[in-house]
Scaffold this motif. Structure first.
Motif, PDB file in Angstrom:
ATOM      1  N   ASN A 178     -14.818  -3.215  -9.222  1.00  0.00           N
ATOM      2  CA  ASN A 178     -14.300  -2.711  -8.295  1.00  0.00           C
ATOM      3  C   ASN A 178     -13.163  -1.915  -8.908  1.00  0.00           C
ATOM      4  O   ASN A 178     -12.680  -2.038  -9.800  1.00  0.00           O
ATOM      5  N   THR A 179     -12.624  -0.889  -7.953  1.00  0.00           N
ATOM      6  CA  THR A 179     -11.427  -0.061  -8.226  1.00  0.00           C
ATOM      7  C   THR A 179     -10.073  -0.944  -7.980  1.00  0.00           C
ATOM      8  O   THR A 179     -10.247  -1.957  -7.146  1.00  0.00           O
ATOM      9  N   PHE A 180      -8.992  -0.542  -8.508  1.00  0.00           N
ATOM     10  CA  PHE A 180      -7.882  -1.274  -8.259  1.00  0.00           C
ATOM     11  C   PHE A 180      -7.392  -1.494  -6.849  1.00  0.00           C
ATOM     12  O   PHE A 180      -7.180  -0.562  -6.041  1.00  0.00           O
ATOM     13  N   ASP A 181      -7.057  -2.640  -6.192  1.00  0.00           N
ATOM     14  CA  ASP A 181      -6.664  -2.966  -5.113  1.00  0.00           C
ATOM     15  C   ASP A 181      -5.262  -3.784  -5.243  1.00  0.00           C
ATOM     16  O   ASP A 181      -5.232  -4.538  -5.445  1.00  0.00           O
ATOM     17  N   ILE A 182      -4.257  -2.937  -4.686  1.00  0.00           N
ATOM     18  CA  ILE A 182      -2.964  -3.617  -5.074  1.00  0.00           C
ATOM     19  C   ILE A 182      -2.605  -4.761  -4.072  1.00  0.00           C
ATOM     20  O   ILE A 182      -2.137  -5.790  -4.391  1.00  0.00           O
ATOM     21  N   ASN A 183      -3.670  -4.890  -3.112  1.00  0.00           N
ATOM     22  CA  ASN A 183      -3.339  -6.194  -2.163  1.00  0.00           C
ATOM     23  C   ASN A 183      -3.842  -7.367  -2.765  1.00  0.00           C
ATOM     24  O   ASN A 183      -3.776  -8.397  -2.196  1.00  0.00           O
ATOM     25  N   VAL A 223       0.621  -1.300   0.159  1.00  0.00           N
ATOM     26  CA  VAL A 223       0.100  -0.157   0.072  1.00  0.00           C
ATOM     27  C   VAL A 223       0.652   1.415   0.178  1.00  0.00           C
ATOM     28  O   VAL A 223       0.247   2.233  -0.314  1.00  0.00           O
ATOM     29  N   SER A 224       2.181   0.976   0.483  1.00  0.00           N
ATOM     30  CA  SER A 224       3.070   2.142   0.419  1.00  0.00           C
ATOM     31  C   SER A 224       3.591   2.684  -1.002  1.00  0.00           C
ATOM     32  O   SER A 224       4.443   3.627  -1.110  1.00  0.00           O
ATOM     33  N   LYS A 225       3.301   1.660  -2.020  1.00  0.00           N
ATOM     34  CA  LYS A 225       3.920   1.970  -3.194  1.00  0.00           C
ATOM     35  C   LYS A 225       2.970   2.772  -4.218  1.00  0.00           C
ATOM     36  O   LYS A 225       1.833   2.309  -4.078  1.00  0.00           O
ATOM     37  N   ASN A 226       3.642   3.409  -4.850  1.00  0.00           N
ATOM     38  CA  ASN A 226       2.699   4.208  -5.875  1.00  0.00           C
ATOM     39  C   ASN A 226       3.297   4.446  -7.376  1.00  0.00           C
ATOM     40  O   ASN A 226       2.413   4.961  -8.252  1.00  0.00           O
ATOM     41  N   LYS A 227       4.206   3.603  -7.816  1.00  0.00           N
ATOM     42  CA  LYS A 227       4.544   3.535  -9.274  1.00  0.00           C
ATOM     43  C   LYS A 227       5.222   2.165  -9.251  1.00  0.00           C
ATOM     44  O   LYS A 227       5.974   1.592  -8.479  1.00  0.00           O
ATOM     45  N   LEU A 228       5.157   1.670 -10.615  1.00  0.00           N
ATOM     46  CA  LEU A 228       5.931   0.632 -11.023  1.00  0.00           C
ATOM     47  C   LEU A 228       7.027   1.081 -12.005  1.00  0.00           C
ATOM     48  O   LEU A 228       6.747   2.168 -12.770  1.00  0.00           O
ATOM     49  N   ILE A 229       8.273   0.761 -11.880  1.00  0.00           N
ATOM     50  CA  ILE A 229       9.366   0.992 -12.747  1.00  0.00           C
ATOM     51  C   ILE A 229       9.855  -0.341 -13.460  1.00  0.00           C
ATOM     52  O   ILE A 229      10.061  -1.430 -13.374  1.00  0.00           O
ATOM     53  N   PHE A 230       9.622  -0.116 -14.938  1.00  0.00           N
ATOM     54  CA  PHE A 230      10.013  -0.862 -15.790  1.00  0.00           C
ATOM     55  C   PHE A 230      11.388  -0.519 -16.528  1.00  0.00           C
ATOM     56  O   PHE A 230      11.794   0.634 -16.718  1.00  0.00           O
ATOM     57  N   GLU A 231      12.388  -1.464 -16.529  1.00  0.00           N
ATOM     58  CA  GLU A 231      13.582  -1.341 -16.730  1.00  0.00           C
ATOM     59  C   GLU A 231      13.729  -1.892 -18.271  1.00  0.00           C
ATOM     60  O   GLU A 231      13.741  -3.259 -18.283  1.00  0.00           O
ATOM     61  N   GLY A 232      14.338  -1.382 -19.402  1.00  0.00           N
ATOM     62  CA  GLY A 232      14.093  -1.928 -20.508  1.00  0.00           C
ATOM     63  C   GLY A 232      14.307  -1.166 -21.945  1.00  0.00           C
ATOM     64  O   GLY A 232      14.705   0.257 -21.542  1.00  0.00           O
ATOM     65  N   ARG A 233      13.843  -1.473 -22.990  1.00  0.00           N
ATOM     66  CA  ARG A 233      14.042  -0.359 -24.197  1.00  0.00           C
ATOM     67  C   ARG A 233      13.017  -0.948 -25.304  1.00  0.00           C
ATOM     68  O   ARG A 233      12.684  -2.256 -25.123  1.00  0.00           O
ATOM     69  N   SER A 234      12.900  -0.373 -26.271  1.00  0.00           N
ATOM     70  CA  SER A 234      12.212  -0.597 -27.574  1.00  0.00           C
ATOM     71  C   SER A 234      13.496  -1.494 -28.241  1.00  0.00           C
ATOM     72  O   SER A 234      14.546  -1.198 -28.503  1.00  0.00           O
ATOM     73  N   LEU A 235      12.871  -2.285 -29.554  1.00  0.00           N
ATOM     74  CA  LEU A 235      13.951  -2.851 -30.415  1.00  0.00           C
ATOM     75  C   LEU A 235      13.683  -2.112 -31.848  1.00  0.00           C
ATOM     76  O   LEU A 235      12.882  -1.072 -31.920  1.00  0.00           O
ATOM     77  N   ASN A 236      14.393  -2.572 -32.826  1.00  0.00           N
ATOM     78  CA  ASN A 236      14.097  -2.114 -34.244  1.00  0.00           C
ATOM     79  C   ASN A 236      14.550  -0.712 -34.312  1.00  0.00           C
ATOM     80  O   ASN A 236      13.913  -0.002 -35.402  1.00  0.00           O
ATOM     81  N   VAL A 279      11.547  -5.286 -13.476  1.00  0.00           N
ATOM     82  CA  VAL A 279      10.364  -4.524 -13.149  1.00  0.00           C
ATOM     83  C   VAL A 279      10.166  -4.534 -11.697  1.00  0.00           C
ATOM     84  O   VAL A 279      10.345  -5.545 -10.851  1.00  0.00           O
ATOM     85  N   ARG A 280       9.864  -3.406 -11.072  1.00  0.00           N
ATOM     86  CA  ARG A 280      10.049  -3.193  -9.567  1.00  0.00           C
ATOM     87  C   ARG A 280       8.887  -2.026  -9.180  1.00  0.00           C
ATOM     88  O   ARG A 280       8.485  -1.401  -9.868  1.00  0.00           O
ATOM     89  N   LEU A 281       8.312  -2.245  -7.847  1.00  0.00           N
ATOM     90  CA  LEU A 281       7.565  -1.312  -7.168  1.00  0.00           C
ATOM     91  C   LEU A 281       8.385  -0.486  -6.442  1.00  0.00           C
ATOM     92  O   LEU A 281       9.084  -0.884  -5.638  1.00  0.00           O
ATOM     93  N   GLU A 282       7.828   0.862  -6.435  1.00  0.00           N
ATOM     94  CA  GLU A 282       8.314   1.776  -5.431  1.00  0.00           C
ATOM     95  C   GLU A 282       7.432   2.651  -4.918  1.00  0.00           C
ATOM     96  O   GLU A 282       6.393   2.983  -5.690  1.00  0.00           O
TER      97      GLU A 282
END
Length: 673
Positions: free
Chosen positions: A636-641, A559-572, A670-673
């Protein structure tokens, strides 16, 4: 086959993959139909029509009377149990060419089905319901493990079904039979999730419970709080675990059948315990399940029997006797007659009963020749939060005690574990003993007779003995709540990624140790399905990663996390839009789109901006004509739990005129912060 009384129909070909013109296909099938008819056979002739379904008209022009189908809603060969809720995968069996079948008066049979790589019981009755709604007349399960080799599950490792070794799943098939006998074909039983309770049948994913509760029968696959709708009319009880009428501490199935007024037949199966992954790489030299004959407590709440009744062992070789105390008694595997004090003994152990005899009983003998133990420590847990430890152990001897011993920071830990049942133990380390740092611990089992075994090494003795040579403990990171929650790492988690395979996909090391990039290049996104050439193109490529285990030790920090971090890139060498979504425990998906650049970077997705999106049924089912998306609108609305998995999709947000181009991504973490 023509004269065989137990043969109801013929199928002249199985799983054809036709690539010819329709008239050639008709000619091919008609030749087999005509050859069968020349023998004098008048039985219905079926053809496997779930392949190359665009040829359905050609199939029926050959003179067949029906079509056969199969269903693997969770795919095949995941090599481990699929976690999470698979109800979206089994929600409907929609046949897009059903009008052709019905126009030709065709019958529909399912020759094989299974929720592969699923060790739980709840999906099967939903599959049976979906079959009946689709007009399926007969469905046969694939595949039942022969008992003599079920210890290793080598029959086909992606499946596992056997009454002795998978009791809850077998009971679930019993409920499936009731559905086929009582639910009419083409019955409309509502939409998900309102179609999980119908006509006396109830399915509960959270409890891994399927049950059938009508006046005459009460069948359940796991512990249930439900009461029989009318106990006075009950003639059959079949179950696993506890219910309002039976309390049983063993881990085998049991069956109670009313023979006469005040007389019931009781059959008890031995305990079944899975000691290894049954869906992995199996071998006759690898044991995945064991059987143990053990004495357990049973208590019955049947008004007709009361609290004073006799218990008579009747199967051959069973000389077990037991005493009744206020409705409770000890019991071992076997077949018994329970008689009310006033009941007449008008039965014989050798009397005909159903298709066999009253005293029939078969179960494999005990296979526990050594100590089997299972426990997995999480990678990390939250500081100052209680940490629950669970372990499974089964041995030839009884377990006298189980203890957790170790240390975190400067404090030592010594906690007795309590038994949840005969083979499962748990203990909770209180929050105040878990400061930031590392938790190191052992689990010590003491067997009846005094022998002690310490884990993870599995050696006899205590870790602190001078000659205990493998003292490596379980090691768990204890982190502050502010630390990121890591959800995916390509180098470590690739094997668990649920995705359709493409030859162009590959894992490539990065410059940083411990980091790799999984490159997924699509050229194009959509590929025509040779088994369903009439299908409307869906320009979406989705894949999934289950995160249930990743977040288990950090559940309180979500519940203390408010963003998802994606590490990567596009190809081509161009940008690529990627939709990322959380899928929750009811199958709802909430996501948003990020635009990746060709350079490796970190991309943020704010959780507050997630919107309901379509849930893709992953793993993809077979046959391939089945629905791509779950027909369900989240209420329902999104519930991260409640999150269970991450869904990634390439296609959403890409302009229509670019959908035929190559698109690709490289995913690192991918991580949550």
């Amino acid at each position: 086959y023509t004269d065989g009384l137990i043969i109801i129909a013929l199928k002249v070909s199985n799983e054809p993959h036709h690539r010819e013109a329709p008239e050639k296909v008709t000619e091919f099938i008609k030749a087999m139909v005509d050859a069968s008819r020349k023998t004098g056979c008048q039985k219905p002739i079926f053809y496997n029509i779930s392949h190359s379904v665009h040829l359905a008209d050609a199939y029926f022009k050959a003179g067949i009377q029906g079509g056969t189908f199969q269903w693997y809603p969770t795919g095949l060969g995941y090599q481990r149990e699929i976690p999470g809720n698979v109800l979206p995968n089994v929600n409907e069996y929609d046949i897009p060419f059903d009008k052709t079948i019905r126009a030709n008066g065709g019958a529909k049979l399912v020759y094989e089905f299974d929720a592969a790589d699923v060790g739980r019981s709840y999906p099967y009755p939903v599959m049976a319901r979906s079959f009946r709604s689709a007009g399926i007349q007969i469905a046969t399960h694939f595949s039942y493990d022969p008992t003599f080799m079920a210890y290793a599950n080598t029959e086909y490792n992606t499946h596992y079904m056997n009454l002795a070794y998978t009791p809850s799943k077998a009971l679930s098939l019993m409920i499936c039979s009731e559905i086929f006998h009582h639910i009419p074909m083409y019955a409309d039983l509502g939409k998900y999730p309102d179609n999980l309770s119908f006509e006396g049948f109830d399915i509960n994913y959270q409890q891994d419970l399927a049950q059938y509760n009508v006046p005459e029968k009460f069948i359940y696959t796991n512990h249930t709080d439900a009461k029989p709708v009318d106990e006075s009319q009950l003639t059959k009880i079949a179950g696993f675990g506890n219910s309002a009428v039976v309390r049983y501490s063993g881990l085998g199935a049991y069956f109670l059948d009313k023979i006469d007024k005040g007389i019931w037949r009781l059959e008890v199966m031995p305990d079944a315990v899975w000691v290894d992954n049954p869906f992995g790489r199996n071998s006759p030299r690898k044991t995945v399940g064991v059987i143990k004959w053990e004495e357990h407590e049973m208590k019955l709440h049947l008004t007709e029997l009361g609290k004073e009744f006799t218990i008579t062992a009747i199967n051959t070789g069973n000389d077990y006797s037991t005493e009744l105390q206020n409705g409770s008694f000890k019991i071992k595997p076997g077949t018994y007659i329970l008689s009310n004090k006033g009941a007449d003994k008008n039965w014989s152990p050798f009397a005909k009963w159903k298709t066999h005899k009253l005293n029939d009983f078969y179960a494999p003998e005990s296979t526990v020749k050594k100590t089997w133990y299972k426990h997995e420590a999480p990678v990390e847990i939250s500081e100052k939060s209680d940490f629950k430890i669970t372990a499974q152990i089964i041995a030839p001897e009884k377990i006298a005690s189980m203890k957790v011993t170790g240390w975190a920071g400067a404090g030592s830990i010594a906690i007795d574990m309590t038994s949840r049942d005969a083979y499962h133990y748990e203990a909770t380390i209180p929050a105040e003993k878990l400061p930031t740092g590392y938790l190191r611990y052992y689990i010590v089992a003491e067997l009846e007779g005094g022998k002690k075994i310490s884990f993870p090494a599995g050696l006899e003795g205590l870790p602190y003995d001078w000659d205990y040579y493998d003292r490596q403990p379980y090691l768990v990171r204890i982190v502050p709540g502010a630390h990121p929650i890591h959800l995916f790492n390509a180098e470590d988690d690739l094997d668990e990624l649920v995705r359709p395979w493409r030859r162009s996909f590959k894992l490539v090391p990065t410059e940083q140790s411990g980091k790799s990039e999984y490159q997924m290049n699509l050229d194009p996104i959509f590929r025509p399905d040779n088994e369903n050439l009439n299908a409307k193109p869906i320009h979406d490529f989705s894949f999934k990663h289950y995160i249930i285990e990743d977040i288990k030790g950090r559940q309180g920090d979500l519940v203390s996390k408010n963003k998802l971090i994606f590490e990567g890139r596009s190809l081509n060498k161009k940008t690529c839009k990627l939709q990322i979504a959380f899928v929750t425990d009811d199958g709802s998906a909430y996501g948003s789109i990020i635009e990746l650049q060709p350079e490796v970077g970190e991309y943020e997705l704010e959780l507050s901006k997630l919107k309901p999106i379509k849930t893709v049924t992953l793993p993809r089912p077979y046959p391939s004509f089945l629905p791509y998306y779950l027909d369900y609108q989240p209420v329902n609305t999104f519930d991260i739990n409640k999150v269970e998995s991450l869904q990634f999709s390439i296609g959403p947000g890409i302009p229509k005129d670019q959908l035929e181009e190559a698109h690709g991504i490289g995913i690192i973490s991918v991580r949550l912060e």
